[in-house]
Design a protein around this motif. Structure first.
Motif, PDB file in Angstrom:
ATOM      1  N   ALA A   1       0.841  -0.940  -0.015  1.00 51.02           N
ATOM      2  CA  ALA A   1      -0.171  -0.081  -0.019  1.00 51.02           C
ATOM      3  C   ALA A   1       0.865   1.358   0.051  1.00 51.02           C
ATOM      4  CB  ALA A   1      -1.065  -0.098   1.056  1.00 51.02           C
ATOM      5  N   GLU A   2       1.839   1.058   0.500  1.00 49.21           N
ATOM      6  CA  GLU A   2       2.923   2.550   0.941  1.00 49.21           C
ATOM      7  C   GLU A   2       3.289   2.710  -0.725  1.00 49.21           C
ATOM      8  OE1 GLU A   2       4.797   1.749   5.339  1.00 49.21           O
ATOM      9  OE2 GLU A   2       5.821   1.485   3.389  1.00 49.21           O
ATOM     10  N   SER A   3       3.391   1.804  -1.546  1.00 50.19           N
ATOM     11  CA  SER A   3       3.759   1.929  -3.104  1.00 50.19           C
ATOM     12  C   SER A   3       2.645   2.291  -3.940  1.00 50.19           C
ATOM     13  CB  SER A   3       4.854   0.877  -3.533  1.00 50.19           C
ATOM     14  OG  SER A   3       6.026   1.092  -3.221  1.00 50.19           O
ATOM     15  N   ASN A   4       1.342   2.306  -3.363  1.00 56.16           N
ATOM     16  CA  ASN A   4       0.141   2.509  -3.918  1.00 56.16           C
ATOM     17  C   ASN A   4      -0.151   1.230  -4.782  1.00 56.16           C
ATOM     18  OD1 ASN A   4      -0.658   5.128  -3.094  1.00 56.16           O
ATOM     19  ND2 ASN A   4       0.863   5.832  -4.610  1.00 56.16           N
ATOM     20  N   LEU A   5       0.359  -0.058  -4.168  1.00 57.77           N
ATOM     21  CA  LEU A   5       0.126  -1.199  -4.703  1.00 57.77           C
ATOM     22  C   LEU A   5      -0.670  -2.075  -4.166  1.00 57.77           C
ATOM     23  CD1 LEU A   5       1.460  -1.596  -7.758  1.00 57.77           C
ATOM     24  CD2 LEU A   5       3.057  -3.277  -6.125  1.00 57.77           C
ATOM     25  N   MET A   6      -1.879  -2.642  -4.641  1.00 54.54           N
ATOM     26  CA  MET A   6      -2.814  -3.645  -4.119  1.00 54.54           C
ATOM     27  C   MET A   6      -2.099  -4.755  -4.649  1.00 54.54           C
ATOM     28  SD  MET A   6      -5.086  -1.636  -2.446  1.00 54.54           S
ATOM     29  CE  MET A   6      -6.845  -2.170  -2.786  1.00 54.54           C
ATOM     30  N   ALA A   7      -2.493  -6.001  -3.773  1.00 50.09           N
ATOM     31  CA  ALA A   7      -2.375  -7.436  -4.720  1.00 50.09           C
ATOM     32  C   ALA A   7      -3.459  -7.395  -5.592  1.00 50.09           C
ATOM     33  CB  ALA A   7      -2.417  -8.344  -3.545  1.00 50.09           C
ATOM     34  N   GLN A   8      -3.210  -7.160  -6.984  1.00 51.70           N
ATOM     35  CA  GLN A   8      -4.374  -7.067  -7.879  1.00 51.70           C
ATOM     36  C   GLN A   8      -4.543  -8.454  -8.682  1.00 51.70           C
ATOM     37  OE1 GLN A   8      -4.087  -3.565 -10.383  1.00 51.70           O
ATOM     38  NE2 GLN A   8      -2.436  -2.966  -9.062  1.00 51.70           N
ATOM     39  N   GLY A   9      -4.325  -9.355  -8.110  1.00 45.19           N
ATOM     40  CA  GLY A   9      -4.765 -10.588  -8.654  1.00 45.19           C
ATOM     41  C   GLY A   9      -6.028 -10.988  -8.527  1.00 45.19           C
ATOM     42  N   LEU A  10      -6.466 -12.286  -8.602  1.00 40.01           N
ATOM     43  CA  LEU A  10      -7.975 -12.812  -8.693  1.00 40.01           C
ATOM     44  C   LEU A  10      -8.437 -13.038  -7.233  1.00 40.01           C
ATOM     45  CD1 LEU A  10      -7.772 -14.812 -12.025  1.00 40.01           C
ATOM     46  CD2 LEU A  10      -8.852 -12.452 -11.385  1.00 40.01           C
ATOM     47  N   GLY A  11      -7.454 -13.013  -6.129  1.00 41.22           N
ATOM     48  CA  GLY A  11      -7.748 -13.216  -4.875  1.00 41.22           C
ATOM     49  C   GLY A  11      -8.409 -14.559  -4.524  1.00 41.22           C
ATOM     50  N   GLY A  12      -7.359 -15.432  -5.289  1.00 41.71           N
ATOM     51  CA  GLY A  12      -7.619 -16.922  -5.092  1.00 41.71           C
ATOM     52  C   GLY A  12      -7.167 -17.517  -3.724  1.00 41.71           C
ATOM     53  N   PHE A  13      -7.762 -18.307  -3.316  1.00 42.16           N
ATOM     54  CA  PHE A  13      -7.459 -18.692  -1.859  1.00 42.16           C
ATOM     55  C   PHE A  13      -6.023 -19.024  -1.477  1.00 42.16           C
ATOM     56  CE2 PHE A  13      -8.258 -22.716  -4.241  1.00 42.16           C
ATOM     57  CZ  PHE A  13      -7.348 -23.525  -3.750  1.00 42.16           C
ATOM     58  N   ASP A  14      -5.245 -19.389  -2.630  1.00 41.27           N
ATOM     59  CA  ASP A  14      -3.807 -19.929  -2.925  1.00 41.27           C
ATOM     60  C   ASP A  14      -3.155 -18.481  -3.064  1.00 41.27           C
ATOM     61  OD1 ASP A  14      -4.651 -19.424  -5.392  1.00 41.27           O
ATOM     62  OD2 ASP A  14      -3.531 -21.445  -5.995  1.00 41.27           O
ATOM     63  N   ARG A  15      -3.310 -17.493  -2.757  1.00 39.08           N
ATOM     64  CA  ARG A  15      -2.339 -16.391  -2.952  1.00 39.08           C
ATOM     65  C   ARG A  15      -1.278 -16.621  -2.038  1.00 39.08           C
ATOM     66  NH1 ARG A  15      -4.581 -10.841  -2.822  1.00 39.08           N
ATOM     67  NH2 ARG A  15      -4.889 -10.936  -5.038  1.00 39.08           N
ATOM     68  N   LYS A  16      -0.062 -16.503  -2.426  1.00 40.15           N
ATOM     69  CA  LYS A  16       1.166 -16.232  -1.557  1.00 40.15           C
ATOM     70  C   LYS A  16       1.915 -15.245  -1.734  1.00 40.15           C
ATOM     71  CE  LYS A  16       1.635 -21.383  -1.217  1.00 40.15           C
ATOM     72  NZ  LYS A  16       0.744 -22.106  -1.955  1.00 40.15           N
ATOM     73  N   TYR A  17       2.539 -14.782  -0.691  1.00 39.50           N
ATOM     74  CA  TYR A  17       3.472 -13.449  -0.895  1.00 39.50           C
ATOM     75  C   TYR A  17       4.992 -14.089  -0.639  1.00 39.50           C
ATOM     76  CZ  TYR A  17      -0.062 -10.082   0.337  1.00 39.50           C
ATOM     77  OH  TYR A  17      -1.116  -9.337   0.325  1.00 39.50           O
ATOM     78  N   TYR A  18       5.836 -13.624  -1.533  1.00 36.61           N
ATOM     79  CA  TYR A  18       7.235 -13.959  -1.621  1.00 36.61           C
ATOM     80  C   TYR A  18       7.970 -12.720  -1.424  1.00 36.61           C
ATOM     81  CZ  TYR A  18       5.916 -18.367  -3.851  1.00 36.61           C
ATOM     82  OH  TYR A  18       5.767 -19.697  -3.854  1.00 36.61           O
ATOM     83  N   ALA A  19       8.852 -13.026  -0.583  1.00 36.34           N
ATOM     84  CA  ALA A  19      10.064 -12.030  -0.656  1.00 36.34           C
ATOM     85  C   ALA A  19      11.350 -12.480  -1.270  1.00 36.34           C
ATOM     86  CB  ALA A  19      10.262 -11.906   1.047  1.00 36.34           C
TER      87      ALA A  19
END
Ligand SMILES: CC(C)(COP(=O)(O)OP(=O)(O)OC[C@H]1O[C@@H](n2cnc3c(N)ncnc32)[C@H](O)[C@@H]1OP(=O)(O)O)[C@@H](O)C(=O)NCCC(=O)NCCS
Length: 146
Positions: free
Chosen positions: A22-40
């Motif tokens: 959000a600080e970069s004005n970015l939302m996770a814009q995928g399809l909101g699937g149950f299997d969304r994963k975050y990577y670093a």
């Protein structure tokens, strides 16, 4: 060139990462699937240089957000991080990476993402209830992984 790894992040940290996006004005814009994963994306010391979200639908993946931490931009890291992520997806059998783009940074086009036509969209994505809404609010791009 720095050595980078894409590491799946513990779900307990998801709220903190959503704040970073959000600080970069970015939302996770995928399809909101149950299997969304975050990577670093980490260097060899474990320092985090960027983050991304991924949803996988069989051979198709949706890149929901991708960012380089603000103080590390324009040093070539974003390109390296993206290629590392795509390599991991390719190794998992993913053939196409899709993305709903709101801003045209030029970055994605330089890394092989092209506007997608409706005929190219697989049922696996079209069947997601969020698909039409996502298309209405953003441009759909695709990067085939050969
Ligand atoms: C878009 C984004 C991910 C790019 O990350 P980055 O780490 O800056 O990417 P790179 O450094 O690989 O490339 C960015 C620019 O730096 C240039 N660059 C690459 N290596 C460089 C180096 N060693 N020295 C100076 N510049 C360099 C690239 O040519 C590129 O130039 P461009 O602006 O003409 O495209 C980053 O700006 C960001 O997080 N933005 C906010 C979120 C966002 O918009 N994400 C994309 C949509 S999902």
């Amino acid at each position: 060139m720095m050595s980078l790894k894409a590491i799946a992040i513990d779900p307990q940290e998801y709220a903190a990462l959503a704040t970073v996006l959000a600080e970069s004005n970015l939302m996770a814009q995928g399809l909101g699937g149950f299997d969304r994963k975050y990577y670093a994306f980490q260097d060899t010391t474990g320092w985090r240089l960027g983050v991304s979200t991924i949803e996988i639908y069989g051979r198709h993946a949706v890149l929901g957000a991708f960012l380089t931490m603000a103080c590390h931009r324009a040093k070539g890291l974003g390109g390296q991080m993206l290629e590392e992520l795509l390599e991991q997806l390719r190794a998992q059998g993913v053939t196409h990476v899709w993305l709903f783009a709101r801003d045209d940074t030029g970055f994605l086009g330089k890394h092989g993402f092209k506007p997608a036509t409706p005929q190219m969209v697989p049922d696996a994505l079209r069947d997601n209830g969020q698909f039409a809404d996502a298309c209405a609010h953003a441009r759909l791009l695709v990067r085939p992984l050969s």
